[in-house]
Design a protein around this motif. Structure first.
Motif, mmCIF file in Angstrom:
data_model
loop_
_atom_site.group_PDB
_atom_site.id
_atom_site.type_symbol
_atom_site.label_atom_id
_atom_site.label_comp_id
_atom_site.label_asym_id
_atom_site.label_seq_id
_atom_site.Cartn_x
_atom_site.Cartn_y
_atom_site.Cartn_z
ATOM 1 N N ASN A 335 0.798 -1.232 0.000
ATOM 2 C CA ASN A 335 0.000 0.000 0.000
ATOM 3 C C ASN A 335 0.832 1.284 0.000
ATOM 4 N N TRP A 336 2.182 1.176 -0.104
ATOM 5 C CA TRP A 336 2.988 2.402 0.020
ATOM 6 C C TRP A 336 2.598 3.438 -1.039
ATOM 7 N N GLU A 337 2.786 3.119 -2.304
ATOM 8 C CA GLU A 337 2.456 4.110 -3.339
ATOM 9 C C GLU A 337 0.944 4.319 -3.465
ATOM 10 N N MET A 365 1.138 -4.261 4.461
ATOM 11 C CA MET A 365 0.901 -2.947 5.058
ATOM 12 C C MET A 365 2.262 -2.294 5.293
ATOM 13 N N ASP A 366 2.489 -1.182 4.629
ATOM 14 C CA ASP A 366 3.805 -0.529 4.673
ATOM 15 C C ASP A 366 3.869 0.448 5.841
ATOM 16 N N ASP A 367 4.777 1.350 5.760
ATOM 17 C CA ASP A 367 5.082 2.335 6.813
ATOM 18 C C ASP A 367 3.825 3.095 7.274
ATOM 19 N N ILE A 410 3.845 -7.176 6.681
ATOM 20 C CA ILE A 410 3.983 -5.912 7.409
ATOM 21 C C ILE A 410 5.379 -5.331 7.233
ATOM 22 N N TRP A 411 5.479 -4.020 7.396
ATOM 23 C CA TRP A 411 6.737 -3.261 7.226
ATOM 24 C C TRP A 411 7.317 -2.896 8.596
ATOM 25 N N PHE A 412 8.628 -2.995 8.737
ATOM 26 C CA PHE A 412 9.343 -2.529 9.935
ATOM 27 C C PHE A 412 10.602 -1.778 9.502
ATOM 28 N N ALA A 442 18.894 12.248 9.161
ATOM 29 C CA ALA A 442 18.571 11.965 7.762
ATOM 30 C C ALA A 442 17.155 11.408 7.806
ATOM 31 N N ARG A 443 16.306 11.905 6.939
ATOM 32 C CA ARG A 443 14.862 11.617 6.982
ATOM 33 C C ARG A 443 14.324 11.789 8.404
ATOM 34 N N ASN A 444 14.913 12.741 9.095
ATOM 35 C CA ASN A 444 14.523 13.062 10.474
ATOM 36 C C ASN A 444 14.651 11.872 11.427
ATOM 37 N N TRP A 477 11.751 -5.576 5.792
ATOM 38 C CA TRP A 477 12.685 -4.995 6.784
ATOM 39 C C TRP A 477 13.419 -3.854 6.083
ATOM 40 N N ASP A 478 13.079 -2.642 6.476
ATOM 41 C CA ASP A 478 13.594 -1.463 5.780
ATOM 42 C C ASP A 478 14.729 -0.814 6.575
ATOM 43 N N MET A 479 15.466 0.081 5.952
ATOM 44 C CA MET A 479 16.572 0.787 6.591
ATOM 45 C C MET A 479 16.777 2.053 5.777
ATOM 46 N N ASN A 480 16.251 3.172 6.286
ATOM 47 C CA ASN A 480 16.108 4.346 5.434
ATOM 48 C C ASN A 480 17.102 5.470 5.640
ATOM 49 N N ARG A 481 18.205 5.217 6.309
ATOM 50 C CA ARG A 481 19.239 6.248 6.314
ATOM 51 C C ARG A 481 20.611 5.611 6.460
ATOM 52 N N ASN A 525 14.268 -7.799 2.376
ATOM 53 C CA ASN A 525 15.054 -6.666 2.845
ATOM 54 C C ASN A 525 14.896 -5.485 1.894
ATOM 55 N N CYS A 526 15.184 -4.302 2.429
ATOM 56 C CA CYS A 526 14.943 -3.062 1.691
ATOM 57 C C CYS A 526 15.776 -1.993 2.373
ATOM 58 N N SER A 527 16.229 -1.001 1.621
ATOM 59 C CA SER A 527 16.896 0.127 2.249
ATOM 60 C C SER A 527 16.715 1.342 1.359
ATOM 61 N N GLY A 528 15.721 2.159 1.694
ATOM 62 C CA GLY A 528 15.417 3.328 0.856
ATOM 63 C C GLY A 528 15.375 2.907 -0.602
ATOM 64 N N GLY A 529 14.676 1.810 -0.871
ATOM 65 C CA GLY A 529 14.767 1.155 -2.168
ATOM 66 C C GLY A 529 15.855 0.096 -2.101
ATOM 67 N N GLY A 530 16.882 0.213 -2.939
ATOM 68 C CA GLY A 530 17.843 -0.884 -3.064
ATOM 69 C C GLY A 530 19.237 -0.583 -2.561
ATOM 70 N N ILE A 544 14.930 -8.982 -2.211
ATOM 71 C CA ILE A 544 15.309 -7.658 -1.715
ATOM 72 C C ILE A 544 14.653 -6.628 -2.636
ATOM 73 N N TRP A 545 14.110 -5.573 -2.033
ATOM 74 C CA TRP A 545 13.465 -4.518 -2.836
ATOM 75 C C TRP A 545 14.546 -3.824 -3.656
ATOM 76 N N CYS A 546 14.310 -3.775 -4.961
ATOM 77 C CA CYS A 546 15.349 -3.372 -5.906
ATOM 78 C C CYS A 546 15.560 -1.856 -5.915
ATOM 79 N N SER A 547 14.440 -1.115 -5.859
ATOM 80 C CA SER A 547 14.534 0.339 -5.966
ATOM 81 C C SER A 547 13.184 0.952 -5.676
ATOM 82 N N ASP A 548 13.186 2.165 -5.136
ATOM 83 C CA ASP A 548 11.919 2.876 -4.975
ATOM 84 C C ASP A 548 11.417 3.394 -6.312
ATOM 85 N N ASP A 549 12.236 3.354 -7.323
ATOM 86 C CA ASP A 549 11.800 3.767 -8.645
ATOM 87 C C ASP A 549 11.105 2.579 -9.314
HETATM 88 C C1 GLA Z 1 11.511 3.215 1.847
HETATM 89 C C2 GLA Z 1 11.094 2.011 1.039
HETATM 90 C C3 GLA Z 1 9.696 2.223 0.483
HETATM 91 C C4 GLA Z 1 8.740 2.474 1.612
HETATM 92 C C5 GLA Z 1 9.209 3.645 2.447
HETATM 93 C C6 GLA Z 1 8.356 3.806 3.698
HETATM 94 O O1 GLA Z 1 11.711 4.316 1.019
HETATM 95 O O2 GLA Z 1 12.008 1.751 0.032
HETATM 96 O O3 GLA Z 1 9.310 1.104 -0.273
HETATM 97 O O4 GLA Z 1 8.644 1.318 2.400
HETATM 98 O O5 GLA Z 1 10.551 3.499 2.847
HETATM 99 O O6 GLA Z 1 8.775 4.849 4.477
#
Ligand code: GLA
Length: 737
Positions: A335-337, A365-367, A410-412, A442-444, A477-481, A525-530, A544-549
């Motif tokens: 449901n993110w986008e 269910m994402d973030d 679910i997203w963490f 970074a991203r607060n 499992w995300d990691m955004n900074r 796994n995921c980290s701000g995309g890939g 692994i999530w390849c990219s947010d694009d």
């Molecule tokens: C990252 C992920 C996205 C999404 C957002 C949520 O950017 O790559 O798919 O989960 O975080 O904050």
């Protein structure tokens, strides 16, 4: 596969099906030299390749010019500060503040199987699948033992290398650099292939000549990163996709790395790979050992594609684990986008109801479901369900989704902490920070200091409690900074240099715990995309999530770079809505489906809001996924044409291992006026088999349905122009028996 030691020549020889790797012991000082890596050889009398009979001779014959020897000898693994001025792989500082390491061979062990690396991800194989050579080396002055491990595989040409350093002295020693592998060889006008990018454009392929001096890719960001990738290859100029020599090194690690080729004065190169020495200093107490992560080395004489298929098979068979290793992954809708942070139980159930009717199999269910997280400024670390959003609670939502016949995911983002969170208010010292300095956000958000056991246990327990509270079958499992302000309130002054590596070890420990406690869980796994798409993470999560694009055109390049070294089954790829949320481009819904089919396949859109015509296409895409899944995930992948190079079209193929069928994806990114058809050569088929286009009804412009395998490979197929930009087609070839 075989590993032999030829005592007379003092040569170790590792033979895989198509390659040989040879190591020699020379001189009275037992230097460990690199002799050869390449096509398989039948001979073992190969010591001459180390040039020890040529000036500057070995130290026992010419100690007057010892540095000349050390600076030119092809080392297998190198110390520093004693005369080899090329890049070192091991550096230490003694309790007295001195440096200098020199390694000599003392013993070896050859055995069946491959031991696990403690606390680290690594390729695996049992006693029938692998053989290992362990070279025991030491620096007597330091009391340091260094174990160089080389494992080979019965069904693959890769060599897995790693290094362990043991302090056998009576004093602590500080390791300031421990790289994992080194390959010295003669230069052959090599070109270096590396992967580069940024957020939303990960893993773009770059090829450049290997110039005199050093050229490297690296990360000092605390993760493998969007920007550069823990991989490098070097190939001869004329090496193509299909033919020619290529060597590759790939790091099974998820933190800081250095991958470097140094071309030197005598026409040789030194390729090294390992943990980046910047900010690294590891205190090794007497009796303790340090295990450096694994490097995968590959050589292929069958071009870039040969290397690709070698790595795909290695990772599919000897790195990816768990229930979903070979199992079909459910088609998910995320449901993110669709909603970003703006959702509640009813909204999610609306999406799930519509999705289930179309054949989609899991809701993710994402973030935004926890704490008070309605934007990205808050609540990381407060992993409690926000019941004002999810009325009725998480279990109610999951049960309702399950009643629709769908799974729930679910997203963490477990490694993070928001300054605006209950967790931070209670434990401000749990964030990575340099005392007295305000940390960079970074991203607060800040990064949790997972080197502290109480921190990782606390976070893990929160995550596990949520997973136990309902029937949750998937975790993103995300990691955004990326990491900055490297400092820990938990480590003593002389261990601050261990933080970055300990953080990665802590992440591995947490994911290991998670996959053991929830063995049926599908982890992505995921980290701000890939930004953390690496072999280390692949050991814990099969995808692994390849990219947010998610734009279909951008994805062609992102997925081509990723698929150069990772199997398609590992690439998270979704069909999303248009205009695309990253670049604003509108592409046909079918094309988005074809491109996502090269990965794990799913949706990332509000299925209740997209145009009816698009929604109506989903059942066909679902059927397409089920029809081609096994072929895409298990077959041999061939890059045929690369949009990033030709700027017009993209084409790739997956061929079944038994050559009975193949799937070709053709994307015409831009149409051209007044051209005849485009000729495309299709490799990988059985030359003597006849193939029919099984789905010719999808491609009425092509008239002829039957072709011979060798004709398709050497003469090619004519692809008529398609009307409009961003047009895609799939071609399913089936062999007549
Ligand atoms: C990252 C992920 C996205 C999404 C957002 C949520 O950017 O790559 O798919 O989960 O975080 O904050």
């Amino acid at each position: 596969m075989n590993i032999t030691y030829h005592e007379k020549n003092r040569v170790f020889k590792l033979d895989t099906e198509r390659t040989s790797y040879c190591i020699g012991i020379v001189d009275e000082e037992n230097f460990v030299g690199h002799i050869y890596y390449g096509r398989k050889l039948s001979d073992d009398n190969l010591g001459y390749l180390m040039r020890t009979g040529e000036p500057p001779f070995v130290p026992s014959e010419n100690n007057r010019d010892r540095t000349s020897f050390l600076d030119s000898f092809p080392m297998e693994y190198t110390g520093n500060n004693l005369g080899d001025y090329r890049e070192s792989t091991l550096s230490v500082r003694t309790a007295g503040g001195h440096t200098g390491v020199s390694l000599s061979y003392v013993a070896h062990h050859i055995y069946d199987g491959k031991p696990a690396l403690e606390g680290l991800p690594a390729t695996f194989g049992d006693r029938t699948e692998c053989k290992t050579l362990e070279l025991v080396c030491e620096d007597k002055i330091l009391g340091l033992q260094v174990l160089l491990s080389y494992s080979i595989f019965a069904d693959n040409d890769a060599i897995a290398r790693s290094v362990r350093v043991v302090n056998q002295s009576g004093e602590p020693v500080y390791l300031t650099k421990v790289l994992s592998a080194c390959i010295d060889m003669d230069n052959d006008e090599y070109e270096m292939i590396t992967l580069h990018g940024s957020w939303a454009r990960e893993r773009m392929i770059q090829t450049r000549p290997v110039a005199l001096g050093k050229q490297s890719v690296s990360s000092v960001r605390g993760e493998s990163s969007h920007q550069e990738h823990p991989f490098m290859a070097w190939k001869q100029k004329h090496t193509t996709e299909e033919a020619g020599d290529i060597y590759g090194m790939h790091f099974v690690y998820s933190g800081n790395f250095l991958a470097q080729i140094e071309a030197g004065q005598f026409g040789t190169i030194r390729a090294v790979m390992g943990i980046h020495p910047e900010n690294f200093c590891w205190k090794l107490e007497p009796g303790e050992s340090f295990q450096a992560p694994e490097v995968i080395c590959v050589y292929s004489s069958e071009g870039i594609g040969g290397m690709t298929r070698n790595l795909h098979d290695l990772y599919r068979n000897h790195l990816i684990r768990g229930e979903y290793k070979d199992k079909k992954r459910p088609i998910l809708i995320n449901n993110w986008e669709a909603t970003y942070f703006d959702f509640n139980t009813e909204k999610l159930l609306d999406i799930a109801r519509q999705a289930s009717r179309l054949g989609i199999e899991m809701l993710v269910m994402d973030d935004g479901w926890f704490g008070e997280r309605n934007d990205d400024n808050t609540s990381l670390g407060d992993w409690q369900v926000n019941e004002s959003k999810l009325r009725g609670g998480l279990k109610y939502l999951v049960d309702e989704v399950n009643k629709l016949g769908m799974k729930f995911g679910i997203w963490f983002e477990p490694e993070m902490i928001s300054p605006d969170s209950r967790l931070y208010r209670e434990h401000p010292d749990w964030a990575i920070a340099i005392p007295g300095r305000t940390g960079s956000l970074a991203r607060n958000q800040y990064v949790l200091d997972l080197t502290r056991k109480e921190v990782r246990d606390y976070v893990y327990d929160m995550v596990a409690a949520v997973l136990h509270s309902a029937n949750i079958e998937y975790v993103k499992w995300d990691m955004n900074r990326q990491l900055s302000d490297i400092g820990s309130y938990g480590l003593p002054a002389d261990r601050q240099g261990e933080l970055l590596h300990r953080q990665v070890l802590a992440l591995y420990e947490m994911q290991d715990r998670l996959t053991r406690e929830f063995p049926g869980l599908l982890l992505e796994n995921c980290s701000g995309g890939g930004a953390r798409f690496d072999p280390g993470m692949l050991y814990y999560s099969p995808q692994i999530w390849c990219s947010d694009d998610t734009d279909a055109v951008e994805r062609l390049s992102i997925q081509a770079g990723t698929a150069m070294i990772y199997p398609l089954s590992s690439m998270g790829a979704h069909v999303s809505d248009c205009p695309n949320h990253t670049v604003g481009r509108t592409t046909p819904f079918e094309t988005r489906g074809y491109v996502a089919l090269a990965g794990t396949f799913g949706y990332e859109l509000d299925v209740t809001k997209i145009p009816e015509a698009d929604r109506a296409r989903i059942p066909d895409q679902v059927a397409m996924y089920h029809q081609y899944h096994d072929l895409v995930c298990q077959g041999d992948y061939y890059r045929i044409a690369h949009y990033a190079d030709n700027h017009f079209y993209d084409c790739y193929e997956v061929v079944a291992k038994d050559k009975s069928e193949a799937l070709i994806t053709y994307i015409q990114v831009l149409n051209r006026p007044n051209y005849h058809s485009r000729r495309i050569r299709i490799p990988g088929l059985a030359p003597d088999k006849t193939y029919v286009i099984a789905n010719i009804q999808d491609w009425p412009e092509i008239r002829q349905t039957e072709y011979r395998g060798d004709t398709l490979h050497y003469a090619g197929l004519n692809i008529p122009p398609l009307w409009g930009d961003f047009q895609g087609r799939l071609m399913h070839l089936k062999a007549l028996s």
